[in-house]
Design a protein around this motif. Structure first.
Motif, short mmCIF file in Angstrom:
data_model
loop_
_atom_site.label_atom_id
_atom_site.label_comp_id
_atom_site.label_asym_id
_atom_site.label_seq_id
_atom_site.Cartn_x
_atom_site.Cartn_y
_atom_site.Cartn_z
N ALA A 145 0.79 4.12 -2.83
CA ALA A 145 0.57 5.52 -2.48
C ALA A 145 1.60 6.43 -3.13
O ALA A 145 1.35 7.63 -3.32
CB ALA A 145 0.61 5.68 -0.96
N GLU A 154 0.83 -1.21 0.00
CA GLU A 154 0.00 0.00 0.00
C GLU A 154 0.86 1.26 0.00
O GLU A 154 0.51 2.26 -0.64
CB GLU A 154 -0.95 -0.01 1.20
CG GLU A 154 -2.16 -0.90 1.01
CD GLU A 154 -2.92 -0.59 -0.28
OE1 GLU A 154 -3.27 0.59 -0.50
OE2 GLU A 154 -3.12 -1.53 -1.07
N ARG A 155 1.97 1.23 0.71
CA ARG A 155 2.87 2.39 0.69
C ARG A 155 3.44 2.61 -0.72
O ARG A 155 3.58 3.75 -1.16
CB ARG A 155 4.00 2.20 1.71
CG ARG A 155 3.55 2.41 3.15
CD ARG A 155 4.74 2.48 4.09
NE ARG A 155 5.40 1.20 4.26
CZ ARG A 155 5.04 0.29 5.16
NH1 ARG A 155 4.02 0.51 5.98
NH2 ARG A 155 5.72 -0.85 5.28
#
Length: 222
Positions: free
Chosen positions: A30, A26-27
């Motif tokens: 992002a 997810e990082r």
């Protein structure tokens, strides 16, 4: 970036590793990167009964007097990662049908979602993930249609895991050529994702300033 996660629903380190990798992924997303995750099957106990049995006695039979210490360690590690492992009500069972359902869920774009739901059902809720009624309930809950297919594909994936020399899980296979084994710390997954992105030319764009006025996807606000 394509990542295959070889794991077994009955493996607590797979549950922990999956959660850690998901946060790292997810990082990366992002920051503008893309990661396509596909769940792949592995069976730690292919001869386990579908009827199921209490988890602690099954572990004591396998690991002897060290079982309690092993359980406490993994419970503590999982708790630090925000996961609940309740071995007191856990059920040890064959995971083949659970993997078959994940295969179908993958075809329907819900493989990761169903795998996460099965992990929680197995480790936190004490559900028998070999029970057809339990699997039907979890499939409906995650919007997966069980057509009864997928068994042959699971066998093929299990054979591929053996051919790749995989003997332990979790194993994270990036782009079919870079592997990371075990429930690594999140920073290790961060570094692995970045390295693979760099090696394969998939490094996300680094944003140097905050967004300002502009147009997006063919539309302009004036």
């Amino acid at each position: 970036m394509k990542v295959e996660i070889f794991s077994d629903i009955a493996c607590p380190w797979c549950y922990i590793g999956h959660a850690r990798f998901s946060r790292a992924a997810e990082r990366f997303r992002a920051r503008g990167g893309t990661i396509e995750v596909t769940m792949r099957p592995f069976q730690l106990a292919p001869d386990a009964s579908a009827a199921g049995e209490p988890m602690i006695p099954a572990l004591e039979r396998k690991f002897g007097p060290n079982a309690a210490q092993m359980v406490q360690r993994v419970v503590d590690v999982a708790a630090a990662d925000g996961l609940t492992l309740d071995y007191g009500k856990g059920v040890s069972a064959n995971t083949f049908e659970a993997h078959r359902l994940i295969e179908l869920a993958t075809r329907q774009g819900r493989g990761v979602e169903l795998a996460e739901r099965l992990f929680r059902a197995h480790f936190a809720e004490g559900r028998n993930v070999a029970d057809p009624a339990v699997l039907a309930e979890l499939a409906a809950e995650t919007g997966v249609e069980d057509t009864g297919e997928g068994a042959e594909q699971v066998r093929e994936h299990l054979g591929r895991a053996r051919a790749l020399g995989i003997t332990g899980v979790p194993l994270f296979l990036f782009e079919e050529k870079f592997a990371v084994s075990g429930a690594q710390p999140e920073e290790t997954f961060d570094a692995a994702i970045d390295e693979v992105a760099e090696r394969t030319g998939q490094q996300p764009v680094t944003v140097l300033a905050a967004p300002a006025d502009g147009c997006d996807d063919g539309s302009c606000a004036v």
